[in-house]
Design a protein around this motif. Structure first.
Motif, mmCIF file in Angstrom:
data_model
loop_
_atom_site.group_PDB
_atom_site.id
_atom_site.type_symbol
_atom_site.label_atom_id
_atom_site.label_comp_id
_atom_site.label_asym_id
_atom_site.label_seq_id
_atom_site.Cartn_x
_atom_site.Cartn_y
_atom_site.Cartn_z
ATOM 1 N N LYS A 137 -21.730 -23.037 70.481
ATOM 2 C CA LYS A 137 -20.887 -24.089 71.053
ATOM 3 C C LYS A 137 -21.429 -25.499 70.828
ATOM 4 N N TYR A 176 -19.531 -28.474 69.463
ATOM 5 C CA TYR A 176 -18.314 -28.867 70.185
ATOM 6 C C TYR A 176 -18.616 -29.315 71.617
ATOM 7 N N ALA A 201 -9.077 -29.380 72.482
ATOM 8 C CA ALA A 201 -9.478 -29.071 71.101
ATOM 9 C C ALA A 201 -9.833 -30.337 70.330
ATOM 10 N N TYR A 243 -12.637 -29.764 67.174
ATOM 11 C CA TYR A 243 -12.161 -28.635 66.373
ATOM 12 C C TYR A 243 -11.154 -29.137 65.346
ATOM 13 N N ASP A 244 -11.101 -28.498 64.195
ATOM 14 C CA ASP A 244 -10.166 -28.916 63.142
ATOM 15 C C ASP A 244 -8.718 -28.747 63.594
ATOM 16 N N ASP A 275 -8.360 -23.060 65.748
ATOM 17 C CA ASP A 275 -9.814 -22.863 65.661
ATOM 18 C C ASP A 275 -10.449 -22.892 67.050
ATOM 19 N N ALA A 276 -9.947 -23.784 67.903
ATOM 20 C CA ALA A 276 -10.485 -23.887 69.260
ATOM 21 C C ALA A 276 -10.216 -22.606 70.048
ATOM 22 N N PHE A 294 -12.205 -19.514 68.727
ATOM 23 C CA PHE A 294 -13.663 -19.639 68.741
ATOM 24 C C PHE A 294 -14.312 -18.577 69.633
#
Length: 601
Positions: A140, A143, A240, A245-246, A250-251, A254
């Motif tokens: 993590k 992020y 996100a 996150y892109d 993705d978020a 994860f």
């Protein structure tokens, strides 16, 4: 519909193992608030080495274990009756306390991630039981926000949960259905009676009238429900973006430890390759029921409704014991305890949450909610929920609280596995063509339709919604209705008429407030189908591998768990094999139907 106070106590769950009295519950709340303050005082700003890291994680583990029964008690007492003022207030109060504690202790993650990775590695060596927890923290790190930002977000915890609570309040408290009429006779309607009975009703006039009346009432609340959902989506998108996150996908993927390839494959392959098989099944239903046209309201009817037996709660117990006996003595004891100790809430009452679920609090036994209709297909629903119960019953005995819960991607494998084991048992105990057709049609209509069609089409629709949100857009009722209708029409083609009201099914599913959850049903059932075939062909060695998987809990990734069970989900072969298996079941239904028809000539 009975009020909660009017149902038979033996049909309700017993929450006293969580807290025997309200006073003990209140004392537990005060205790965790005090513990949180002590942890903050002892550790905040003082986590500088590996031993400090181990000590703070151990302290948090103790607090976490104490928090679980509090949250479970508040949640379950509300689920059994959403109209209960006391339960509503208790749940809200617990939410506020959780937000406060979350903000208070947000420093733990922040300070641990400020340590060098070498220090965290040393902490893992000192306390191997925390290895998984620390590894997840390290994942993590890219992020993680500034400590004060994390604290502020944690303080808003209960506020961010508001859309889901609003959804449930609208659905289960405010939304009241009028009786509907067919040929001068009046029939009662509620969420539970529609989804548990009327949707499966063999009388076409009654079934379609119930669907029309149900949809009409849903439509009255579509704009409020859409706004509630849009708010939830915006919260997810903002989180996100803040974390870097892109994409929102993705978020949300994860924590599942799954990449976009596995997610998209599940939706795309089933949407294209399963649709032809399910259209054949819809045509078979139409033919057997003599319907002039097949509509969306007809999709959940039984292939042979005159054959489906009614079953009592006590009889269901025997089915569980017989059908799941292959899982071994310990598992069998769990099944017996679930009935003897009232782990299961069977009652139908006003305000009760719809559908079925299993809650498995760490350190306590699991709890199952189901609204028993006495239909035989409830045997599969109960087996499904007992699959969740058995999973956590085993993993909680083997793993600590940080290691007990697997990825969401895997969570539905143990539950759907039980449905397959039940089907295998029933099929192996009869050669009667009509009984075999009933069992196979139940597997298709209940197990695969529910998990591979209903939830998968929800996932296909959900992906379209998230694409709009990810591009900075918003959704309202009109957009959601349009997206849902498109998904249904793409899947069913001209085989099924998507009648007005079908587009509103997006309003019925709480899973949309739980991230990318709907697609995991088909993912889990893909694994379960392959493993159940292994058990059928190999017997005990395959059972032992599966028990190892259940006991592993969250110590492995979904790919690793599936591999232990003998399934490689890094390729599309297990999914293709499962779709082919569904096709073979429908082949059997067509043959058996011809055979039965020729006998009746």
């Amino acid at each position: 519909m009975l009020k909660r106070s009017e149902v038979k106590i033996e049909e309700t769950w017993d929450l006293t193992p969580l807290f025997e009295t309200e006073l003990l519950f209140e004392e537990a709340v005060e205790s965790v608030l005090g513990k949180a303050g002590e942890i903050e005082k002892e550790f905040k700003g003082k986590i500088v080495n590996a031993q400090d890291a181990v000590n703070v994680i151990a302290a948090y583990q103790s607090l976490y274990e104490a928090l679980v029964p509090i949250g479970t008690y508040a949640s379950l007492s509300l689920s059994e009756d959403q109209t209960n003022d006391e339960a509503q207030m208790r749940s809200a109060k617990v939410g506020q306390h959780y937000s406060k504690i979350g903000a208070q202790l947000s420093f733990i993650t922040s300070e641990l991630l400020l340590l060098d990775e070498a220090v965290l590695t040393e902490a893992k060596d000192l306390a191997p039981q925390f290895e998984r927890y620390i590894d997840n923290l390290i994942r993590k790190k890219p992020y993680q926000l500034h400590p004060e930002a994390e604290k502020a977000l944690a303080a808003f915890g209960t506020t961010f949960d508001a859309p889901y609570e609003l959804y449930n309040t609208t659905k289960l408290v405010d939304l009241k259905f009028d009786n509907f009429e067919v040929n001068g006779e009046s029939y009662p309607l509620s969420y539970n009676s529609f989804e548990g009975d009327w949707e499966l009703e063999s009388d076409t006039e009654i079934r379609r009238a119930a669907f029309e009346s149900f949809s009409k009432k849903l439509r009255d609340y579509q704009h409020t429900t859409a706004k509630t959902y849009d708010t939830h989506l915006k919260i997810e998108k903002t989180d996100a973006d803040l974390r870097g996150y892109d994409t929102i996908f993705d978020a949300l993927l994860f924590d599942q430890e799954v990449d976009r390839e596995l997610y998209n494959r599940q939706i795309d392959l089933i949407t294209t390759e399963l649709a032809p098989h399910m259209r054949r099944y819809a045509k078979l239903l139409q033919k057997e029921h003599g319907l002039e046209k097949m509509t969306f309201a007809d999709l959940k009817i039984s292939l042979d409704p005159t054959y489906e037996p009614k079953i009592s709660i006590e009889e269901s117990r025997q089915y569980m014991n017989d059908g799941l006996s292959i899982m071994g003595e310990d598992y069998q004891n769990m099944l017996d305890r679930s009935f003897d100790e009232r782990w299961i809430d069977f009652a139908q009452n006003e305000g009760k949450s719809t559908g079925a679920f299993c809650s498995s609090p760490y350190g306590k036994h699991p709890y199952i909610l189901i609204s028993w209709t006495s239909r035989m297909n409830e045997v599969f629903v109960l087996a499904h929920e007992l699959g969740h119960a058995g999973h956590f019953y085993l993993t909680h005995k083997e793993q600590n609280i940080f290691n007990s819960r697997p990825s969401l991607y895997f969570i539905e494998a143990p539950s759907t596995m039980n449905e397959m084991l039940m089907a295998n048992h029933l099929l192996s105990n009869s050669n009667d063509a009509r009984f075999k057709r009933w069992v196979i049609s139940t597997i298709v209509a209940r197990t695969y339709y529910h998990n591979f069609v209903t939830h998968l089409l929800e996932a296909a629709y959900q992906r379209k919604v998230y694409e709009i949100i990810d591009d900075g857009g918003s959704v309202n009722a009109s957009i959601l209705n349009k997206l849902k209708r498109e998904v249904l029409e793409d899947f069913w083609g001209d085989t099924v008429e998507i009648t007005e009201g079908a587009e509103l099914t997006w309003m019925r599913q709480p899973h949309y407030y739980m991230g990318l959850y709907p697609y995991t049903y088909s993912a889990g059932l893909t694994i379960a189908t392959q493993v159940s075939q292994r058990i059928l062909n190999e017997g005990e060695p395959a059972v032992q591998d599966w028990l190892k998987v259940l006991k592993a809990g969250g110590t492995k990734s979904p790919v690793e768990l599936a591999k232990i069970a003998g399934v490689d989900i890094t390729t599309d072969q297990p999914l293709k094999d499962t779709i082919a298996y569904i096709g073979s079941l429908i082949d059997q239904l067509e043959v058996l139907s011809e055979e039965i028809a020729s006998e009746n000539v």
